[in-house]
Design a protein around this motif. Sequence first.
Motif, mmCIF file in Angstrom:
data_model
loop_
_atom_site.group_PDB
_atom_site.id
_atom_site.type_symbol
_atom_site.label_atom_id
_atom_site.label_comp_id
_atom_site.label_asym_id
_atom_site.label_seq_id
_atom_site.Cartn_x
_atom_site.Cartn_y
_atom_site.Cartn_z
ATOM 1 N N MET A 121 122.635 52.605 12.873
ATOM 2 C CA MET A 121 121.824 53.316 13.963
ATOM 3 C C MET A 121 122.018 54.823 13.584
ATOM 4 N N VAL A 122 123.225 55.013 13.108
ATOM 5 C CA VAL A 122 122.978 56.469 12.438
ATOM 6 C C VAL A 122 122.318 57.042 11.247
ATOM 7 N N SER A 123 122.220 55.967 10.391
ATOM 8 C CA SER A 123 121.240 56.155 9.142
ATOM 9 C C SER A 123 119.760 56.151 9.712
ATOM 10 N N LEU A 124 119.311 55.430 10.603
ATOM 11 C CA LEU A 124 118.157 55.218 11.174
ATOM 12 C C LEU A 124 117.620 56.765 11.801
ATOM 13 N N PHE A 125 118.595 57.125 12.378
ATOM 14 C CA PHE A 125 118.366 58.954 13.078
ATOM 15 C C PHE A 125 118.294 59.457 11.640
ATOM 16 N N ALA A 126 119.121 59.619 10.939
ATOM 17 C CA ALA A 126 118.875 60.612 9.880
ATOM 18 C C ALA A 126 117.738 60.497 9.020
ATOM 19 N N SER A 127 117.293 59.252 8.690
ATOM 20 C CA SER A 127 115.972 59.105 8.037
ATOM 21 C C SER A 127 114.852 59.289 8.772
ATOM 22 N N SER A 128 114.880 59.122 10.208
ATOM 23 C CA SER A 128 113.588 59.517 10.794
ATOM 24 C C SER A 128 113.613 60.867 10.835
ATOM 25 N N ALA A 129 114.795 61.761 11.115
ATOM 26 C CA ALA A 129 114.661 62.916 11.122
ATOM 27 C C ALA A 129 114.163 63.655 9.592
ATOM 28 N N ALA A 130 114.531 63.116 8.680
ATOM 29 C CA ALA A 130 113.988 63.379 7.243
ATOM 30 C C ALA A 130 112.570 63.314 7.166
ATOM 31 N N ILE A 131 112.177 62.016 7.535
ATOM 32 C CA ILE A 131 110.744 61.761 7.598
ATOM 33 C C ILE A 131 109.969 62.876 8.544
ATOM 34 N N ALA A 132 110.459 63.051 9.497
ATOM 35 C CA ALA A 132 109.709 63.880 10.488
ATOM 36 C C ALA A 132 109.658 65.482 10.059
ATOM 37 N N MET A 133 110.974 65.810 9.427
ATOM 38 C CA MET A 133 110.860 67.117 8.786
ATOM 39 C C MET A 133 109.645 67.344 7.603
ATOM 40 N N PHE A 134 109.592 66.391 6.780
ATOM 41 C CA PHE A 134 108.759 66.158 5.531
ATOM 42 C C PHE A 134 107.252 66.075 6.213
ATOM 43 N N SER A 135 107.070 65.323 7.175
ATOM 44 C CA SER A 135 105.934 65.405 7.810
ATOM 45 C C SER A 135 105.376 66.748 8.366
ATOM 46 N N ALA A 136 106.267 67.401 8.842
ATOM 47 C CA ALA A 136 106.101 68.635 9.448
ATOM 48 C C ALA A 136 105.879 69.797 8.399
#
Length: 61
Positions: free
Chosen positions: A1-16
Amino acid sequence: MVSLFASSAAIAMFSALMLLTVDRNIYKSSGWVKEKKYASALGWCFAGIALIVIAWRIMMI
């Protein structure tokens, strides 16, 4: 679960970063003002979401 949040934050930051740098410049040079505004707003929203997830993750450690 923690890894999912970390990877989604990384993807959102890259998209931004892509929206705020590449897409905004493409729309600016093409003269598409409305699309430039949308790319900017969406980029800042993705950056905000990523920062919220990162802050939440740090608080949970």
